[in-house]
Design a protein around this motif. Structure first.
Motif, PDB file in Angstrom:
ATOM      1  N   ASP A 154       9.144 -10.420  -1.803  1.00  0.00           N
ATOM      2  CA  ASP A 154      10.566 -10.544  -1.480  1.00  0.00           C
ATOM      3  C   ASP A 154      11.240  -9.187  -1.352  1.00  0.00           C
ATOM      4  O   ASP A 154      12.348  -9.100  -0.821  1.00  0.00           O
ATOM      5  CB  ASP A 154      11.271 -11.401  -2.533  1.00  0.00           C
ATOM      6  CG  ASP A 154      10.768 -12.835  -2.531  1.00  0.00           C
ATOM      7  OD1 ASP A 154      10.322 -13.314  -1.462  1.00  0.00           O
ATOM      8  OD2 ASP A 154      10.803 -13.464  -3.599  1.00  0.00           O
ATOM      9  N   LYS A 155      10.597  -8.129  -1.818  1.00  0.00           N
ATOM     10  CA  LYS A 155      11.129  -6.769  -1.670  1.00  0.00           C
ATOM     11  C   LYS A 155      11.067  -6.316  -0.213  1.00  0.00           C
ATOM     12  O   LYS A 155      11.863  -5.507   0.235  1.00  0.00           O
ATOM     13  CB  LYS A 155      10.318  -5.777  -2.508  1.00  0.00           C
ATOM     14  CG  LYS A 155      10.684  -5.752  -3.952  1.00  0.00           C
ATOM     15  CD  LYS A 155      11.882  -4.881  -4.114  1.00  0.00           C
ATOM     16  CE  LYS A 155      11.832  -4.179  -5.447  1.00  0.00           C
ATOM     17  NZ  LYS A 155      13.153  -3.663  -5.768  1.00  0.00           N
TER      18      LYS A 155
ATOM     19  N   ASN B  95       6.946 -12.074  -6.376  1.00  0.00           N
ATOM     20  CA  ASN B  95       8.281 -11.508  -6.149  1.00  0.00           C
ATOM     21  C   ASN B  95       8.228 -10.215  -5.356  1.00  0.00           C
ATOM     22  O   ASN B  95       9.184  -9.885  -4.660  1.00  0.00           O
ATOM     23  CB  ASN B  95       9.004 -11.260  -7.474  1.00  0.00           C
ATOM     24  CG  ASN B  95       9.649 -12.511  -8.015  1.00  0.00           C
ATOM     25  OD1 ASN B  95       9.780 -13.512  -7.326  1.00  0.00           O
ATOM     26  ND2 ASN B  95      10.041 -12.453  -9.271  1.00  0.00           N
TER      27      ASN B  95
ATOM     28  N   ARG C  30       3.994 -12.545   5.991  1.00  0.00           N
ATOM     29  CA  ARG C  30       3.687 -12.625   4.552  1.00  0.00           C
ATOM     30  C   ARG C  30       2.216 -12.935   4.311  1.00  0.00           C
ATOM     31  O   ARG C  30       1.579 -12.334   3.458  1.00  0.00           O
ATOM     32  CB  ARG C  30       4.565 -13.683   3.874  1.00  0.00           C
ATOM     33  CG  ARG C  30       6.023 -13.295   3.808  1.00  0.00           C
ATOM     34  CD  ARG C  30       6.886 -14.460   3.320  1.00  0.00           C
ATOM     35  NE  ARG C  30       6.840 -14.600   1.884  1.00  0.00           N
ATOM     36  CZ  ARG C  30       7.727 -14.090   1.042  1.00  0.00           C
ATOM     37  NH1 ARG C  30       8.743 -13.375   1.500  1.00  0.00           N
ATOM     38  NH2 ARG C  30       7.610 -14.280  -0.250  1.00  0.00           N
TER      39      ARG C  30
ATOM     40  N   LYS D  12      11.629  -6.284   3.609  1.00  0.00           N
ATOM     41  CA  LYS D  12      12.679  -6.780   4.501  1.00  0.00           C
ATOM     42  C   LYS D  12      12.021  -7.252   5.797  1.00  0.00           C
ATOM     43  O   LYS D  12      11.787  -6.482   6.721  1.00  0.00           O
ATOM     44  CB  LYS D  12      13.715  -5.696   4.766  1.00  0.00           C
ATOM     45  CG  LYS D  12      14.528  -5.381   3.536  1.00  0.00           C
ATOM     46  CD  LYS D  12      15.595  -4.357   3.808  1.00  0.00           C
ATOM     47  CE  LYS D  12      16.340  -4.035   2.525  1.00  0.00           C
ATOM     48  NZ  LYS D  12      17.139  -2.827   2.645  1.00  0.00           N
TER      49      LYS D  12
END
Length: 133
Positions: free
Chosen positions: A8-9, A5, A38, A11
């Motif tokens: 996902d922080k 997760n 990523r 941007k």
């Protein structure tokens, strides 16, 4: 709960990339600017070595893989807007730039607005012809 997760922080831009500023840990010298996707960020944290995304080659770029100028990652930070990553690294061989210099930021503006110019202010530590054989 997804164990990634934290990714996902970040941007990510429309191309799935985030800008990365690379800073030498002890001196705080800004050495270079690059991009990560990523996968590059995951590999960087997994290997504790800088891995970037090369937009020109459209693939992962393991810093120092050819040159030997590895970057060992000591700290990873995300800025307040969560759209820029800062790597604090240990630079092997003190050369971060493909031109054979310590930093990619070796051009300095000198002079006035109407008569100014960019001047190279940092020495070449190793001839690039001898780095990329």
């Amino acid at each position: 709960m997804n164990s990634k997760n934290w990714l996902d922080k970040v941007k990510w831009d429309a191309n799935g990339l985030v800008p990365v500023i690379v800073q030498q840990e002890l001196s705080n010298d800004v050495l270079m600017f690059a991009w990560m996707n990523r996968e590059a960020l995951l590999k960087t944290l997994e290997l504790e070595r800088a891995v970037y995304f090369s937009r020109s080659r459209n693939k992962l770029w393991f810093k120092g893989e050819v040159s030997g100028h590895l970057q060992y990652v000591r700290e990873v930070r995300l800025d307040c807007d969560q759209d820029v990553v800062l790597l604090k690294i240990e630079q092997i061989s003190n050369i971060a730039c493909h031109t054979g210099r310590h930093s990619c930021f070796f051009w300095k503006f000198k002079g006035s607005l109407d008569r100014g110019n960019w001047v190279s202010v940092d020495p070449v530590l190793k001839d690039p012809e001898n780095i990329y054989l």
